[in-house]
Design an enzyme around this catalytic site. Structure first.
Site, PDB file in Angstrom:
ATOM      1  N   SER A 166      -0.434  15.810  14.948  1.00  0.00           N
ATOM      2  CA  SER A 166       1.017  15.953  14.812  1.00  0.00           C
ATOM      3  C   SER A 166       1.589  17.099  15.643  1.00  0.00           C
ATOM      4  O   SER A 166       2.659  16.938  16.255  1.00  0.00           O
ATOM      5  CB  SER A 166       1.389  16.121  13.336  1.00  0.00           C
ATOM      6  OG  SER A 166       1.059  14.948  12.635  1.00  0.00           O
ATOM      7  N   LYS A 196       0.241  14.768  -0.184  1.00  0.00           N
ATOM      8  CA  LYS A 196       1.350  13.794  -0.219  1.00  0.00           C
ATOM      9  C   LYS A 196       1.800  13.471  -1.647  1.00  0.00           C
ATOM     10  O   LYS A 196       2.996  13.368  -1.902  1.00  0.00           O
ATOM     11  CB  LYS A 196       0.941  12.501   0.489  1.00  0.00           C
ATOM     12  CG  LYS A 196       0.759  12.645   1.993  1.00  0.00           C
ATOM     13  CD  LYS A 196       0.481  11.278   2.605  1.00  0.00           C
ATOM     14  CE  LYS A 196       0.200  11.364   4.073  1.00  0.00           C
ATOM     15  NZ  LYS A 196       0.090  10.043   4.710  1.00  0.00           N
ATOM     16  N   ASN A 250       5.437  12.317   2.843  1.00  0.00           N
ATOM     17  CA  ASN A 250       4.752  12.812   4.046  1.00  0.00           C
ATOM     18  C   ASN A 250       5.669  13.635   4.938  1.00  0.00           C
ATOM     19  O   ASN A 250       5.229  14.171   5.953  1.00  0.00           O
ATOM     20  CB  ASN A 250       4.112  11.654   4.829  1.00  0.00           C
ATOM     21  CG  ASN A 250       5.120  10.905   5.675  1.00  0.00           C
ATOM     22  OD1 ASN A 250       6.306  10.874   5.359  1.00  0.00           O
ATOM     23  ND2 ASN A 250       4.656  10.297   6.752  1.00  0.00           N
ATOM     24  N   ASP A 275       5.677   6.626   6.391  1.00  0.00           N
ATOM     25  CA  ASP A 275       4.504   5.811   6.737  1.00  0.00           C
ATOM     26  C   ASP A 275       4.826   4.315   6.762  1.00  0.00           C
ATOM     27  O   ASP A 275       4.322   3.579   7.621  1.00  0.00           O
ATOM     28  CB  ASP A 275       3.361   6.062   5.739  1.00  0.00           C
ATOM     29  CG  ASP A 275       2.721   7.430   5.932  1.00  0.00           C
ATOM     30  OD1 ASP A 275       2.739   7.951   7.064  1.00  0.00           O
ATOM     31  OD2 ASP A 275       2.190   7.983   4.950  1.00  0.00           O
ATOM     32  N   ILE A 311      -5.270   0.082  10.230  1.00  0.00           N
ATOM     33  CA  ILE A 311      -4.401   1.264  10.310  1.00  0.00           C
ATOM     34  C   ILE A 311      -5.171   2.538  10.652  1.00  0.00           C
ATOM     35  O   ILE A 311      -4.592   3.584  10.843  1.00  0.00           O
ATOM     36  CB  ILE A 311      -3.526   1.476   9.053  1.00  0.00           C
ATOM     37  CG1 ILE A 311      -4.363   1.869   7.849  1.00  0.00           C
ATOM     38  CG2 ILE A 311      -2.679   0.246   8.761  1.00  0.00           C
ATOM     39  CD1 ILE A 311      -3.502   2.484   6.741  1.00  0.00           C
TER      40      ILE A 311
END
Ligand code: ATR
Length: 293
Positions: free
Chosen positions: A32, A81, A102, A118, A237
């Site tokens: 990130s 989360k 998130n 998400d 994913i």
């Protein structure tokens, strides 16, 4: 890495620089900071995004400290989360239904809003490659963990109505199916045990893996892909920068359409970026410069 100029302001900051970041434990692996800092630099926005190693018992203190420093917002990854749901002041509908946050945005009065991006990331990446209506498609969803809740919400909101939820611990699939059958009474969500030797694959249109099987590249993925119809769309994913996931290898050997979790990763970040800055993340630049795609 980049072929554009980065302003002095971005490199050194100034009195108006604002703080963004990601909280996780562990955190060193997080992509990130690269995704966001590249985007901030490209758009010459006066924010800086840092990784913070926040241990579970320090989450509330970290949130308050971040707020006290005038931070504008942060992302949260494992294991924060779910605990963040009860620490923020309000939740967006997705975070509420998924039961996980998130992305946190902090306003000028210190009010913390929790979002979950998400589901948006998942469906946006799917829609880049799959245009058919999801209604009346047979969807096989593997897993029943936190990521699966976001995927299930995204599919249902996009019109999916026929979903088989296969999970190793069938009780987790049953609990998840009950939650969402209640929220989406017109949908048909059926929990089953994840027994690879008995999965009925011949009528599946879309298969999504949300389990951590294959996450580290070393597990095998004992799926009988040859039983899937040739039009099946497969979505894992998991994203692995260095190698194809086991499911990807199987699927591509069978000639089926496939996407991995890279698009989901980038688009969930893009949504958070927009929540904080009001700007559109340069997604293609991120794909090219960070992921070489
Ligand atoms: P995440 O937030 O990434 O979804 P999670 O909530 O821990 O992580 O969920 C992990 C999912 O992967 C669960 O569905 C888990 O199955 P269980 O509910 O039985 O724990 C699944 N999973 C993990 N390891 C697995 C394995 N070796 N085989 C099959 N499923 C596995």
């Amino acid at each position: 890495m980049t072929n554009f100029d980065i302003s002095d302001r971005f490199i050194f900051g100034d009195g108006k620089s604002r703080l963004l970041g990601v909280f996780g434990d562990p955190i060193a692996h997080s992509l990130s900071p690269k995704i966001h800092n590249l985007s901030l630099a490209r758009l010459d926005l006066n924010y800086h995004y840092l990784p913070f190693h926040v241990r579970p018992h320090e989450l509330a203190a970290a949130l308050n400290g971040f707020k006290a420093l005038g931070g504008l917002g942060f992302n949260a990854t494992v294991p924060h989360k779910v605990p963040l749901v009860s620490l923020v002041d309000n939740l967006d509908p997705a975070a509420l239904k998924i039961g996980a946050v998130n992305t946190v945005a902090i306003d000028d009065n210190g009010i913390c809003s929790g979002y979950n991006t998400d589901a948006y990331g998942f469906i946006t990446a799917l829609r880049e490659k799959y245009n058919d209506n999801l209604s009346r498609k047979n969807i096989l969803l593997l897993g029943a963990g936190g990521a699966c809740r976001a995927v299930l919400l995204a599919l249902l909101d996009e019109g999916a109505d026929t979903i088989i939820l296969a999970n190793r611990t069938v009780k987790n699939a049953t609990d998840l199916a009950n939650d969402f059958n209640h929220l989406y009474p017109d949908a048909n969500i059926t929990p089953i045990p994840l027994d690879f030797s008995n999965l009925q694959l011949s009528k599946i249109d879309i298969l999504v893996n949300t389990t951590s099987l294959g996450l580290h590249g070393k597990d095998s993925f004992p799926l009988a892909v040859e039983q899937l119809p040739p039009h099946t769309f497969v979505y894992d994913i998991v994203y692995s920068a260095n190698q194809d996931t086991p499911l990807q290898k199987l699927t591509e050997a069978q000639g089926l359409a496939f996407i991995d979790g890279l698009g989901m990763l980038i688009h969930q970040a893009a949504r958070a970026f927009h929540i904080w800055t009001g700007e559109t993340m340069p997604v293609d630049l991120v794909k090219k410069h960070i992921f070489g795609k």
